[in-house]
Design an enzyme around this catalytic site. Structure first.
Site, short mmCIF file in Angstrom:
data_model
loop_
_atom_site.label_atom_id
_atom_site.label_comp_id
_atom_site.label_asym_id
_atom_site.label_seq_id
_atom_site.Cartn_x
_atom_site.Cartn_y
_atom_site.Cartn_z
N ILE A 17 0.82 -1.22 0.00
CA ILE A 17 0.00 0.00 0.00
C ILE A 17 0.85 1.27 0.00
O ILE A 17 0.40 2.30 -0.49
CB ILE A 17 -1.01 -0.01 1.19
CG1 ILE A 17 -2.16 0.94 0.87
CG2 ILE A 17 -0.34 0.32 2.50
CD1 ILE A 17 -3.37 0.73 1.70
N GLY A 38 3.48 -4.11 11.10
CA GLY A 38 2.60 -4.35 9.96
C GLY A 38 2.53 -3.18 9.00
O GLY A 38 3.53 -2.53 8.71
N ASP A 40 1.14 -0.34 9.41
CA ASP A 40 1.39 0.93 10.12
C ASP A 40 2.90 1.26 10.07
O ASP A 40 3.29 2.38 9.70
CB ASP A 40 0.92 0.75 11.57
CG ASP A 40 0.75 2.05 12.33
OD1 ASP A 40 0.93 3.12 11.73
OD2 ASP A 40 0.44 1.98 13.54
N1 AR6 Z 1 0.72 -3.07 2.28
C1 AR6 Z 1 -0.51 -3.64 2.35
N2 AR6 Z 1 -0.89 -4.49 3.34
C2 AR6 Z 1 0.04 -4.77 4.30
C3 AR6 Z 1 1.34 -4.22 4.30
C4 AR6 Z 1 1.67 -3.33 3.23
N3 AR6 Z 1 2.87 -2.74 3.15
N4 AR6 Z 1 2.01 -4.70 5.39
C5 AR6 Z 1 1.16 -5.54 6.04
N5 AR6 Z 1 -0.02 -5.58 5.38
P1 AR6 Z 1 -1.67 -5.29 10.43
P2 AR6 Z 1 -4.08 -4.85 12.06
C6 AR6 Z 1 -1.25 -6.35 5.68
O1 AR6 Z 1 -1.10 -6.20 11.45
O2 AR6 Z 1 -4.40 -6.30 12.05
C7 AR6 Z 1 0.04 -2.46 13.92
O3 AR6 Z 1 1.14 -2.72 14.74
C8 AR6 Z 1 -1.13 -7.56 6.60
O4 AR6 Z 1 -0.65 -8.68 5.87
O5 AR6 Z 1 -0.78 -4.30 9.78
O6 AR6 Z 1 -5.21 -3.87 11.79
C9 AR6 Z 1 -0.77 -1.26 14.39
O7 AR6 Z 1 0.03 -0.28 14.98
C10 AR6 Z 1 -2.57 -7.74 7.05
O8 AR6 Z 1 -3.33 -8.49 6.09
O9 AR6 Z 1 -2.92 -4.43 11.04
C11 AR6 Z 1 -1.74 -1.86 15.36
O10 AR6 Z 1 -1.17 -1.99 16.64
C12 AR6 Z 1 -3.13 -6.31 7.05
O11 AR6 Z 1 -2.15 -5.51 6.36
C13 AR6 Z 1 -2.00 -3.24 14.78
O12 AR6 Z 1 -0.85 -3.57 14.02
C14 AR6 Z 1 -3.35 -5.74 8.43
O13 AR6 Z 1 -2.35 -6.20 9.32
C15 AR6 Z 1 -3.18 -3.22 13.85
O14 AR6 Z 1 -3.45 -4.54 13.47
#
Ligand code: AR6
Length: 179
Positions: A17, A38, A40
């Site tokens: 993203i 992740g 973020d």
């Molecule tokens: N582009 C698109 N999607 C992604 C990317 C990327 N670069 N990187 C990861 N994903 P998560 P949550 C996907 O854990 O579950 C953070 O620490 C990943 O594979 O990022 O909402 C925040 O600070 C997954 O399918 O978010 C919060 O503390 C999706 O993004 C917590 O994680 C969401 O995974 C939020 O958890």
């Protein structure tokens, strides 16, 4: 995969993203808005330290709500930070909060006159929401919203893994057949 929903376009792509050229990208943040892992972490790394500096001024964000910042070094001009629910088993309240995260993100975009938005799959990483269930909530919420608000011309879901892409593709095919 790309379909028309009312006068808008809904796209599914597998990718990162942080590389998207939509006017806004959505961050799956936590309530502190002070960064994390992740998606973020990836967004903060790509946007640069000014993003964290602006986030520090915002005083956090409730679960299910969304707030806007600039995009700094990203291609996207804006980042919409939303906070999805932590999944602790099936619950109508949890589903409502996930729906609200998508809805509030699009309301924030609409209020700013933003016409194209890219979403990650909110809550399906660290927050543990099952992908197949989350995909249905994400897609149906966005489809209902753009039907009612064609000012949002394009919504792109950017799925990081093949597994996530496949789950969204299967859900979208079903929803497109039985809207
Ligand atoms: N582009 C698109 N999607 C992604 C990317 C990327 N670069 N990187 C990861 N994903 P998560 P949550 C996907 O854990 O579950 C953070 O620490 C990943 O594979 O990022 O909402 C925040 O600070 C997954 O399918 O978010 C919060 O503390 C999706 O993004 C917590 O994680 C969401 O995974 C939020 O958890």
């Amino acid at each position: 995969m790309k379909i028309n929903v009312g006068r808008s376009v809904l796209e599914l792509v597998q990718g990162d993203i942080t590389q998207q050229d939509t006017e806004a990208i959505v961050n799956a943040a936590n309530r502190s808005l002070l960064g994390g892992g992740g998606v973020d972490g990836a967004i903060h790394r790509a946007a640069g330290p000014q993003l964290l500096a602006e986030c520090r001024t915002l005083g956090g964000c409730d679960t299910g709500d969304a707030v806007l910042t600039q995009g700094y070094n990203l291609k996207a001009r804006y980042v919409i930070h939303t906070v999805g629910p932590v999944y602790r088993g099936p619950s109508a309240a949890t589903e409502r909060l996930l729906k609200s995260a998508y809805q509030r993100s699009l309301e924030v975009a609409l209020a700013k006159g933003i016409r194209s938005v890219a979403f990650p799959s909110i809550s399906t990483g660290a927050y543990g929401y099952p992908l197949e269930k989350a995909a249905v909530v994400a897609l149906s919420t966005v489809m209902d919203f753009v039907r009612a608000h064609p000012q949002i011309e394009r919504v792109r879901f950017v799925l990081f893994s093949e597994k996530a892409f496949n789950a969204f593709e299967a859900a979208l095919k079903k929803l497109a057949e039985n809207p």
